[in-house]
Design a protein around this motif. Structure first.
Motif, short mmCIF file in Angstrom:
data_model
loop_
_atom_site.label_atom_id
_atom_site.label_comp_id
_atom_site.label_asym_id
_atom_site.label_seq_id
_atom_site.Cartn_x
_atom_site.Cartn_y
_atom_site.Cartn_z
N UNK A 240 0.77 -1.24 -0.05
CA UNK A 240 -0.13 -0.03 -0.19
C UNK A 240 0.95 1.28 0.00
N UNK A 241 1.98 1.13 0.72
CA UNK A 241 2.69 2.40 0.98
C UNK A 241 3.47 2.69 -0.35
N UNK A 242 3.92 1.49 -1.01
CA UNK A 242 4.77 1.71 -2.48
C UNK A 242 3.83 2.18 -3.57
N UNK A 243 2.50 1.85 -3.25
CA UNK A 243 1.52 2.39 -4.23
C UNK A 243 1.36 3.76 -4.01
N UNK B 213 3.45 0.02 -15.54
CA UNK B 213 3.83 -0.64 -14.21
C UNK B 213 2.97 -0.43 -12.91
N UNK B 214 2.88 1.06 -12.82
CA UNK B 214 2.10 1.45 -11.62
C UNK B 214 0.50 0.88 -11.65
N UNK B 215 -0.07 0.80 -12.91
CA UNK B 215 -1.33 0.18 -12.83
C UNK B 215 -1.49 -1.02 -12.26
N UNK B 216 -0.50 -1.99 -12.42
CA UNK B 216 -0.18 -3.09 -11.80
C UNK B 216 -0.09 -3.19 -10.14
N UNK B 217 0.56 -2.29 -10.01
CA UNK B 217 0.98 -1.91 -8.49
C UNK B 217 -0.50 -1.53 -7.84
N UNK B 218 -1.35 -0.66 -8.65
CA UNK B 218 -2.48 -0.38 -7.79
C UNK B 218 -3.48 -1.41 -7.73
N UNK B 219 -3.16 -2.61 -8.49
CA UNK B 219 -4.08 -3.70 -8.35
C UNK B 219 -3.34 -4.49 -7.08
#
Length: 378
Positions: free
Chosen positions: A311-314, A358-364
């Protein structure tokens, strides 16, 4: 090591093989890519996997053959986790297949990889995969290779795959039992093989590296922003002074030169960030799947910290994406100003594209982590 005796010890029923892979669409129009994919993978299932398994009295099933009513996603996950054997067709690196494959790896149960030549995802290239081509002779060869893998595995035992044994330590909170890894003489089978906490550290290290990448990306964006602000001030002064076009062009050229290095660095770091994302994606998703299937009171101590880290990384990534996205939009408009800006703007645009994906995957990841942390359904 998982042997035939281990697989059969809980039941006298035939061993079950669940087949993971692209399925396509049987209802799509003839000649469409979806229909061709369906026919191709059905052929691989019927002519390669099924006969290879039948030779050893192993029943086979794939997702479109599940007859029971219910949530299909939940049913697939249960088959992936509970089946005695999984054969995974990794052709094309289908995201659903990679997620299911990562979930399967964590169980430690036997898994055989197959894939079409030229369609194999690079992030699991280190795992032995049976290659096939679409010709009849190559499919027959792939069937024989699966038969050989089954024969060897049932006779000598299936090796535990390394890639996503990750987070099995979440349930126990400790490393493996040394006694379980010794032969009859008391000698360890593989003293150099990584333990569960070693595997967990792989994901932790990868996430830490991604966090460091985001810090570098943020600093580089700030540098480019400061240089852009300085250039804007200079260009404003030249415009007010009615400076000739040559003087304004010279100022643009200086600006392009000053942002060239940070723009290149931004693209390089963004590429590293995106590559790490691809490498970690299936493992993180599998870890989240395992956590979801584990009762909250049975989860290890590291679970909460792992979810918080995602969560923090996102949050940091979303802030960085907002900054670079806004600047990237402005940068595209700069292309009309001068040819000197083409190279740095190209670098910045490339970074925006890689980070967005990449960040869209991280959001998931983060959405699932929040749901698990708060006891809701994502």
């Amino acid at each position: 090591m998982i042997t035939s005796q281990t697989l059969r010890q809980e039941s006298d029923q035939p061993l079950r093989c669940f087949v993971v892979g692209p399925i396509g669409d049987s209802h799509a129009a003839h000649g469409s890519p979806e229909r061709e994919a369906y026919e191709h993978h059905l052929r691989v299932f019927e002519q390669v996997i099924v006969p290879a398994c039948e030779k050893y009295d192993i029943s086979t099933l794939r997702a479109d053959g599940i007859a029971h009513a219910g949530d299909i996603n939940e049913q697939i996950c249960r088959y992936v986790v509970e089946s005695d054997l999984v054969v995974a067709d990794v052709s094309g690196g289908n995201p659903n297949v990679m997620y299911e494959l990562g979930l399967r790896h964590i169980t430690g149960k036997p898994t055989i990889h197959i894939g079409e030549v030229g369609q194999l995802p690079f992030d699991i290239a280190s795992i032995r995969t049976i290659h096939y081509e679409r010709t009849g002779s190559h499919l027959a060869g792939a069937r024989k290779e699966i038969e050989s893998a089954l024969e060897a595995g049932l006779r000598e035992g299936f090796e535990l795959l390394t890639p996503a044994r990750v987070l099995r330590g979440l349930q126990a909170g400790v490393g493996p039992d040394p006694a379980s890894e010794t032969d009859e003489g008391g000698k360890r089978e593989d003293e150099d093989s990584p333990g569960l906490l070693d595997d967990f550290a792989v994901i932790e290290d990868g996430l830490a590296e991604m966090d460091a990448d985001m810090e570098a990306i943020t600093k580089t964006i700030e540098t480019i922003g400061a240089l852009t602000e300085q250039s804007s001030t200079e260009m404003g002064d030249l415009s007010q002074a009615n400076a000739p076009a040559s003087a304004q062009l010279a100022a643009v050229a200086r600006y392009a030169e000053t942002i060239s290095a940070p723009a290149s660095e931004l693209n390089t770091v963004a590429a590293a960030f995106a590559e790490r994302m691809v490498t970690l994606d299936s493992g993180v998703r599998a870890a989240l799947g395992l956590i979801e299937m584990t009762p909250p009171d049975e989860r290890g101590e590291g679970t909460e910290e792992f979810l918080e880290q995602l969560m923090s990384l996102d949050e940091a990534a979303q802030e960085g994406l907002a900054q670079i996205g806004s600047f990237g939009t402005s940068a595209v408009g700069m292309l009309r100003v001068s040819r000197y800006l083409r190279k740095p703007v190209k670098e910045i645009s490339g970074a925006v594209k890689q980070l967005t994906s990449a960040i869209s995957r991280m959001g998931e990841w983060a959405a699932k982590a929040r749901a698990l942390a708060h006891g809701t359904t994502a």
